[in-house]
Design an enzyme around this catalytic site. Structure first.
Site, mmCIF file in Angstrom:
data_model
loop_
_atom_site.group_PDB
_atom_site.id
_atom_site.type_symbol
_atom_site.label_atom_id
_atom_site.label_comp_id
_atom_site.label_asym_id
_atom_site.label_seq_id
_atom_site.Cartn_x
_atom_site.Cartn_y
_atom_site.Cartn_z
ATOM 1 N N HIS A 65 81.803 65.851 -13.187
ATOM 2 C CA HIS A 65 83.162 66.119 -12.730
ATOM 3 C C HIS A 65 83.860 66.930 -13.816
ATOM 4 O O HIS A 65 83.557 66.799 -14.999
ATOM 5 C CB HIS A 65 83.876 64.781 -12.512
ATOM 6 C CG HIS A 65 85.197 64.866 -11.838
ATOM 7 N ND1 HIS A 65 86.347 65.238 -12.509
ATOM 8 C CD2 HIS A 65 85.581 64.610 -10.564
ATOM 9 C CE1 HIS A 65 87.372 65.203 -11.676
ATOM 10 N NE2 HIS A 65 86.938 64.823 -10.486
ATOM 11 N N CYS A 102 85.802 69.058 -7.677
ATOM 12 C CA CYS A 102 85.942 69.157 -9.142
ATOM 13 C C CYS A 102 84.575 69.181 -9.818
ATOM 14 O O CYS A 102 84.393 68.597 -10.896
ATOM 15 C CB CYS A 102 86.793 68.018 -9.696
ATOM 16 S SG CYS A 102 88.489 68.015 -9.093
ATOM 17 N N GLN A 104 82.774 56.399 -10.581
ATOM 18 C CA GLN A 104 82.175 56.105 -9.285
ATOM 19 C C GLN A 104 81.252 54.894 -9.320
ATOM 20 O O GLN A 104 80.601 54.589 -8.318
ATOM 21 C CB GLN A 104 81.391 57.331 -8.779
ATOM 22 C CG GLN A 104 82.226 58.561 -8.545
ATOM 23 C CD GLN A 104 83.247 58.385 -7.431
ATOM 24 O OE1 GLN A 104 83.124 57.519 -6.579
ATOM 25 N NE2 GLN A 104 84.290 59.214 -7.443
ATOM 26 N N ASP A 144 80.847 58.368 -17.887
ATOM 27 C CA ASP A 144 81.940 58.440 -16.923
ATOM 28 C C ASP A 144 81.579 57.493 -15.780
ATOM 29 O O ASP A 144 80.720 57.787 -14.958
ATOM 30 C CB ASP A 144 82.085 59.882 -16.427
ATOM 31 C CG ASP A 144 83.067 60.034 -15.274
ATOM 32 O OD1 ASP A 144 83.627 59.021 -14.817
ATOM 33 O OD2 ASP A 144 83.264 61.174 -14.816
ATOM 34 N N LYS A 177 89.818 53.838 -8.056
ATOM 35 C CA LYS A 177 88.556 54.013 -7.343
ATOM 36 C C LYS A 177 87.837 52.681 -7.143
ATOM 37 O O LYS A 177 86.689 52.638 -6.695
ATOM 38 C CB LYS A 177 87.657 54.998 -8.097
ATOM 39 C CG LYS A 177 88.256 56.412 -8.174
ATOM 40 C CD LYS A 177 87.323 57.363 -8.900
ATOM 41 C CE LYS A 177 87.992 58.719 -9.136
ATOM 42 N NZ LYS A 177 88.257 59.467 -7.904
#
Length: 395
Positions: free
Chosen positions: A134, A372, A211, A208, A234
């Protein structure tokens, strides 16, 4: 296959979660009542438990955190500490003090790029990202490399198999940043293997987890990453708050990104003294109501059991991908594995924005664009694609 066949209730979902009543958005009586919400990878809806926690904070418990000695302020400080403990425990952080609240996963990554990597990088050093990242896990590293003369290197990973990683562990490598789960392809990265090998070579790692947290059982100690970033919105929590986990020694090495009230012990000329971690990284008045909502989202997921959440969302996602993939001219960008929460696709001869618009006309909310992830789109020779993503309320 007809539309009616696609709309048949699935019979192969076992232990399906029945939680739609927990989400007021899905039962509202306005124009969104009939939306089939398939954009949870961007922002999940919030259950009543989270909304009620935030509302109660504003109605009955609002007071400055770390800034008062009267009972209401002391209660706010204690509740804020409880929220930190709850979120930290959810990702198996060894101590609550290793979790810093931020405004988002994006801010968390920028905190590491500017506060830890920036002072340590020099010309000739390497920072690694993958082609799947991302922009939030690409641009901060691009900037810090421009600032320091270090080189940003991109691991060419657009296919399904993870590529040869030996180059990652070169002596010039100082940090490896990669997503736990791709927000376009929905596939997991071998973060534990990468972080373990990087640790052996003295290379820092940042994951990261935007998700992943809320869908997978994340254990940061087991992963052995130096930094792990994620957001509340999220994982059924409020917008405007995220978190950064870091190993204790890395936190001690970091400089704060933002300066101001609450993050300093003493202010003097020529030098001021920062507060202990994690407060030194949380300048300004903490977003106490959002922190309480963050903790409530964690408790909600714990009540559902992550194992059941992963099973349910994975089965719904897989069923949708199976039926969609049977349609002519539809191409999925990656195989959908059992733990997937999202997939992306294109329809030959139709622009993704048109697909999303027609879907919206039928009350189906999907995402269209580059998500993104322009380096990945370029690698896939696409300008954009459609994405469907699922949550605990998906049926």
């Amino acid at each position: 296959m007809s539309f009616e066949q696609l709309a048949r209730p699935p019979h192969n979902l076992h232990q399906a979660l029945d939680v739609r009543a927990d989400f007021p958005f899905l039962g509202s009586c306005n124009d969104v009542a009939n939306i089939h919400y398939l954009d949870s990878a961007a922002t999940t809806q919030m259950p009543c438990a989270v909304i009620d926690s935030i509302t109660a904070c504003y109605q009955h418990q609002l007071a400055p955190v770390h800034r008062g000695i009267y009972p209401l302020a002391e209660q706010a400080t204690a509740s804020y500490s409880f929220a930190r403990e709850t979120v930290a425990s959810f990702i198996a952080s060894p101590t609550p003090e290793q979790l810093v609240f931020s405004r988002s996963c994006t801010e968390s990554i920028n905190m590491v790029a500017q506060g830890w990597a920036g002072p340590r990088l020099a010309p000739g050093d390497w920072v690694w990202v993958t082609a799947r990242e991302h922009h939030s896990n690409y641009l901060p590293w691009q900037r810090v490399c421009e600032q320091t003369g270090a080189e940003l290197r991109v691991l060419d990973w657009a296919d399904q198999e993870f590529p040869d990683t030996r180059e990652l562990f070169d002596a010039r490598s100082k940090l490896i940043a990669l997503s736990h789960v791709s927000n376009v392809l929905g596939t997991e990265s071998p973060v534990q293997a990468i972080c373990s090998e990087a640790s052996h070579h003295g290379i820092a790692t940042l994951v990261d987890g935007a998700q992943a947290v809320g869908h997978l059982g994340v254990d940061v100690a087991k992963i052995d990453c130096d930094f792990y970033a994620f957001s509340a919105h999220k994982m059924y929590g409020p917008v405007g708050i995220g978190a950064l986990y870091a190993k204790s020694d890395r936190l001690q090495e970091m400089d704060p990104l933002l300066l101001g009230g609450g993050m300093v012990d003493s202010v003097a000329n020529p030098r001021s003294q920062w507060a202990d971690v994690p407060q030194r990284f949380e300048a300004g008045s903490p977003n106490y109501p959002a922190a309480m909502g963050f903790a409530a989202a964690v408790q909600y997921l714990e009540g559902l059991e992550l194992r059941r959440v992963q099973q349910h969302v994975g089965e719904v996602c897989g069923l949708a991908a199976e039926h969609l993939g049977d349609l002519p001219r539809v191409r999925l960008l990656a195989p959908v594995r059992s733990s997937a929460t999202l997939f992306s696709f294109v329809v030959d001869g139709v622009h993704p924005h048109d697909v999303a618009q027609v879907a919206a006309d039928f009350g189906v909310a999907i995402r269209a664009g580059h998500h993104c992830c322009q380096p990945l789109m370029q690698r896939l020779e696409l300008s954009s694609c459609c994405r469907a993503s699922f949550g605990v309320y998906s049926t």
